[in-house]
Write an enzyme that holds these catalytic residues in place. Sequence first.
Site, PDB file in Angstrom:
ATOM      1  N   LYS A 178      -6.723  10.733 -43.806  1.00 28.49           N
ATOM      2  CA  LYS A 178      -7.988  10.142 -43.376  1.00 28.49           C
ATOM      3  C   LYS A 178      -9.179  10.684 -44.186  1.00 28.49           C
ATOM      4  O   LYS A 178      -9.005  11.368 -45.180  1.00 28.49           O
ATOM      5  CB  LYS A 178      -8.174  10.367 -41.884  1.00 28.49           C
ATOM      6  CG  LYS A 178      -7.092   9.699 -41.030  1.00 28.49           C
ATOM      7  CD  LYS A 178      -7.125   8.198 -41.185  1.00 28.49           C
ATOM      8  CE  LYS A 178      -6.329   7.435 -40.136  1.00 28.49           C
ATOM      9  NZ  LYS A 178      -4.907   7.757 -40.056  1.00 28.49           N
TER      10      LYS A 178
HETATM   11  C1  LIG Z   1      -6.338   3.044 -36.697  1.00 26.54           C
HETATM   12  C2  LIG Z   1      -5.653   4.305 -36.268  1.00 26.54           C
HETATM   13  N1  LIG Z   1      -5.691   4.644 -34.981  1.00 26.54           N
HETATM   14  C3  LIG Z   1      -5.109   5.781 -34.554  1.00 26.54           C
HETATM   15  C4  LIG Z   1      -4.463   6.639 -35.412  1.00 26.54           C
HETATM   16  C5  LIG Z   1      -3.808   7.864 -34.869  1.00 26.54           C
HETATM   17  O1  LIG Z   1      -4.397   9.014 -35.329  1.00 26.54           O
HETATM   18  P1  LIG Z   1      -3.583  10.403 -35.377  1.00 26.54           P
HETATM   19  O2  LIG Z   1      -2.544  10.298 -36.438  1.00 26.54           O
HETATM   20  O3  LIG Z   1      -4.643  11.415 -35.673  1.00 26.54           O
HETATM   21  O4  LIG Z   1      -2.978  10.601 -34.027  1.00 26.54           O
HETATM   22  C6  LIG Z   1      -4.422   6.328 -36.773  1.00 26.54           C
HETATM   23  C7  LIG Z   1      -3.802   7.209 -37.792  1.00 26.54           C
HETATM   24  O5  LIG Z   1      -2.723   7.555 -37.889  1.00 26.54           O
HETATM   25  C8  LIG Z   1      -5.016   5.110 -37.208  1.00 26.54           C
HETATM   26  O6  LIG Z   1      -4.965   4.763 -38.505  1.00 26.54           O
END
Ligand SMILES: Cc1ncc(COP(=O)(O)O)c(C=O)c1O
Length: 402
Positions: free
Chosen positions: A206
């Site tokens: 990210k």
């Molecule tokens: C649009 C979106 N929402 C939620 C997530 C979940 O985030 P995390 O991996 O930090 O749990 C991600 C990334 O993986 C994402 O790209």
Amino acid sequence: MSGRATAGTADLAIRGGPPVRSSFLPYAHQSIDDEDVAAVTATLRSDWLTTGPRVRVFEAGLEAVTGARHAVAFSSGTAALHGAAVVAGLGPGDEAITTPMTFAATANAVLYAGAEPRFADVEPGTLLIDPDEVEERVGPRTRALFAVDYAGQPADYPRLREIADAAPRGPLMVVADASHSLGATLSGRAVGTLADLTILSFHPAKLLTTGEGGAVLTDHDDLADRLRRFRNHGIATELSERRDWTYEMVELGFNYRLSDIGAALGSSQLRRFDGFLARRRAIAAMYLARLGGHDLIETPMVREGADPAWHLMVVQLRLDRLTVDRGAVYHALRAEGIGVNVHYIPVHRHPYYRARYPDVRMPTAEAAYERMLTLPLFPAMTDGDVDDVVAALDKVTAAYRA
Ligand SMILES: Cc1ncc(COP(=O)(O)O)c(C=O)c1O
């Protein structure tokens, strides 16, 4: 660009020809420097490893960058989404309208809270949730709208807010999954101030990273208090605030705390965040200039007034002008040393969701999915890396031109 010639496939690396690159270029990569390492190391030598003073410092940094009144850090973006779904009031019998063009975690969070996601299709150019499709699906059970700032571009929050305010159970909570869009603006307003609750992810792919981590941004004091409890078992005080052994668990929560180790990394990364964002925007501008008008590739549309954070550069192939499908182009590009990816398999097409909601059809998201490729985009990429991606795209698409 017209005039690109048809070439044979014999020169393709996947057929044994010389690859465009000898080293593999991934689609995403974290940027870690010596200061990041020093910040983490200093934390490891400190008294706090779990949630302590560095988490609050990181939260204050996020508030400063976004202009949101409160940032509440979580152990992941998924945990932050879960918290947002619960404090948005979702529960059994409720529905939240969301997009199929996202990582499954967005819709999963609605299910964690005991409610049902209802998918609304996306707009073809931006792949952002289409407000008209949202409006059609609002009903007496709708309690929240979960938009996603796909690829880094803010969704149409002004329209979504109007729809939310006019709903039968309105005003509905508007939740922004901004996992891709920290730093983006819409009509000059920063992500973090466009919705009731805004979710960030700090996964290494990210815009900045804490290893694993996430946050919820909100201007609502009461929701911020509930989020702080929710991430800490439903306990009203955090360990660092306690004077003696007493604490009170006042509601059912989870252990979704971010560690001080992750927060130290996050704060160190935040110091370079403007540079990360500027470099992403510069790379995106290069791609748009180089690929705009390509006769075999369509570049993403940016809505008027939006300044995306460009987490992803997703292009769509003109399959009607190619002899092969997206899968073949994907494999050919990877053989050339270009780490293309696909974002996303529409959520409703995963086996779990197909079994749960067999009748859902999202024609625009499904058609886009068949044509899409995510190109490499991360701050440490050089201009030469961009040249390689464009050269490989030209080479592969020309070889497969119909
Ligand atoms: C649009 C979106 N929402 C939620 C997530 C979940 O985030 P995390 O991996 O930090 O749990 C991600 C990334 O993986 C994402 O790209």
